[in-house]
Design a protein around this motif. Structure first.
Motif, short mmCIF file in Angstrom:
data_model
loop_
_atom_site.label_atom_id
_atom_site.label_comp_id
_atom_site.label_asym_id
_atom_site.label_seq_id
_atom_site.Cartn_x
_atom_site.Cartn_y
_atom_site.Cartn_z
N CYS A 55 34.92 55.77 36.91
CA CYS A 55 35.09 54.37 36.49
C CYS A 55 35.23 54.29 34.97
O CYS A 55 36.13 53.63 34.46
N ARG A 56 34.34 54.96 34.27
CA ARG A 56 34.40 54.93 32.81
C ARG A 56 35.66 55.59 32.29
O ARG A 56 36.37 55.03 31.45
N LEU A 57 35.98 56.76 32.79
CA LEU A 57 37.16 57.50 32.34
C LEU A 57 38.44 56.68 32.52
O LEU A 57 39.23 56.52 31.59
N HIS A 58 38.63 56.13 33.71
CA HIS A 58 39.89 55.44 33.99
C HIS A 58 39.93 54.02 33.43
O HIS A 58 41.01 53.50 33.18
N THR A 59 38.77 53.43 33.18
CA THR A 59 38.77 52.15 32.46
C THR A 59 39.25 52.38 31.03
O THR A 59 40.07 51.61 30.51
N ARG A 60 38.79 53.44 30.40
CA ARG A 60 39.25 53.77 29.06
C ARG A 60 40.76 54.06 29.06
O ARG A 60 41.49 53.62 28.17
N ASP A 61 41.22 54.78 30.07
CA ASP A 61 42.66 55.07 30.17
C ASP A 61 43.47 53.79 30.39
O ASP A 61 44.55 53.63 29.83
N ALA A 62 42.92 52.87 31.19
CA ALA A 62 43.61 51.60 31.45
C ALA A 62 43.71 50.78 30.16
O ALA A 62 44.77 50.19 29.87
N VAL A 63 42.64 50.73 29.40
CA VAL A 63 42.65 49.99 28.14
C VAL A 63 43.68 50.62 27.20
O VAL A 63 44.46 49.91 26.55
N SER A 64 43.73 51.94 27.15
CA SER A 64 44.72 52.63 26.31
C SER A 64 46.14 52.31 26.74
O SER A 64 47.05 52.29 25.91
N ALA A 65 46.34 52.05 28.03
CA ALA A 65 47.67 51.71 28.55
C ALA A 65 47.99 50.23 28.38
O ALA A 65 49.08 49.79 28.75
N GLY A 66 47.03 49.45 27.83
CA GLY A 66 47.29 48.03 27.57
C GLY A 66 46.65 47.07 28.54
O GLY A 66 46.91 45.87 28.50
N GLU A 67 45.79 47.56 29.42
CA GLU A 67 45.11 46.68 30.38
C GLU A 67 44.14 45.79 29.63
O GLU A 67 43.59 46.16 28.61
N THR A 68 43.92 44.57 30.19
CA THR A 68 43.06 43.60 29.52
C THR A 68 41.65 43.62 30.08
O THR A 68 41.42 43.98 31.24
N ALA A 69 40.71 43.18 29.25
CA ALA A 69 39.31 43.09 29.67
C ALA A 69 39.14 42.11 30.82
O ALA A 69 38.35 42.35 31.74
N ASP A 70 39.89 41.00 30.80
CA ASP A 70 39.78 40.01 31.87
C ASP A 70 40.16 40.60 33.22
O ASP A 70 39.45 40.41 34.21
N ARG A 71 41.27 41.32 33.27
CA ARG A 71 41.70 41.90 34.55
C ARG A 71 40.73 42.97 35.01
O ARG A 71 40.42 43.07 36.20
N LEU A 72 40.22 43.77 34.10
CA LEU A 72 39.24 44.79 34.46
C LEU A 72 37.95 44.15 34.96
O LEU A 72 37.32 44.65 35.89
N ALA A 73 37.58 43.02 34.37
CA ALA A 73 36.35 42.34 34.77
C ALA A 73 36.42 41.80 36.20
O ALA A 73 35.41 41.79 36.91
N VAL A 74 37.60 41.35 36.63
CA VAL A 74 37.71 40.77 37.97
C VAL A 74 38.22 41.78 39.01
O VAL A 74 38.33 41.43 40.19
N LEU A 75 38.47 43.00 38.61
CA LEU A 75 38.99 44.01 39.54
C LEU A 75 38.12 44.18 40.79
O LEU A 75 38.67 44.29 41.89
N PRO A 76 36.78 44.16 40.70
CA PRO A 76 35.98 44.30 41.92
C PRO A 76 36.21 43.19 42.95
O PRO A 76 35.91 43.37 44.12
#
Length: 145
Positions: A55-76
């Motif tokens: 979860c930590r590894l790929h969240t960091r990768d997603a942020v590096s790819a331009g993913e937003t905190a809002d979308r990551l927050a509601v992903l579950p």
């Protein structure tokens, strides 16, 4: 001795998982899946499996790819939000289906926005991510701040 780092005990097998992971990533890119979607699939599978390391590894990768905190927050609870496109919703639903292996098979994720190549690519991403989660969890990979 409940935890043994299986990647170090059998590095040749670990390298085969690395190669499989690379092939799944290449297939996903060739199928036209966005890098952010690829990372969302990996994160969602890891959430379902309870793998903090991935979860930590790929969240960091997603942020590096331009993913937003809002979308990551509601992903579950992605299905309750309006943050994700039809294709992303299909991919996340399919990844959950592969991870949970529902019997009988669920198809409520299939609204037609993924072509057969993309369905295969997302399935392979989920299969590989499930493998990585099990390697990390079984090996007791540490997740410290």
């Amino acid at each position: 001795m409940s935890r043994v780092n299986i990647s170090k005990q059998h590095p040749d097998v670990y390298q085969q998982v690395v190669a499989l992971s690379k092939s799944a990533e290449e297939a996903a890119a060739a199928a036209g899946l966005d890098k952010k979607l690829i990372e969302l699939v990996k994160i969602r599978v890891s959430q379902l499996n309870g793998c903090a390391f991935c979860c930590r590894l790929h969240t960091r990768d997603a942020v590096s790819a331009g993913e937003t905190a809002d979308r990551l927050a509601v992903l579950p609870a992605w299905w309750e939000s309006q943050y994700f496109s039809e294709q992303e919703q299909d991919a996340l639903g399919l990844a959950e289906e592969v991870t949970r292996l529902s019997v009988p098979e669920r198809t409520d994720w299939d609204n037609g926005s993924l072509n057969p190549e993309q369905v295969s690519a997302v399935s392979w991403l989920a299969v590989v991510m499930n493998s990585w989660n099990r390697v990390a969890i079984r090996s007791g990979y540490r997740v410290a701040p």
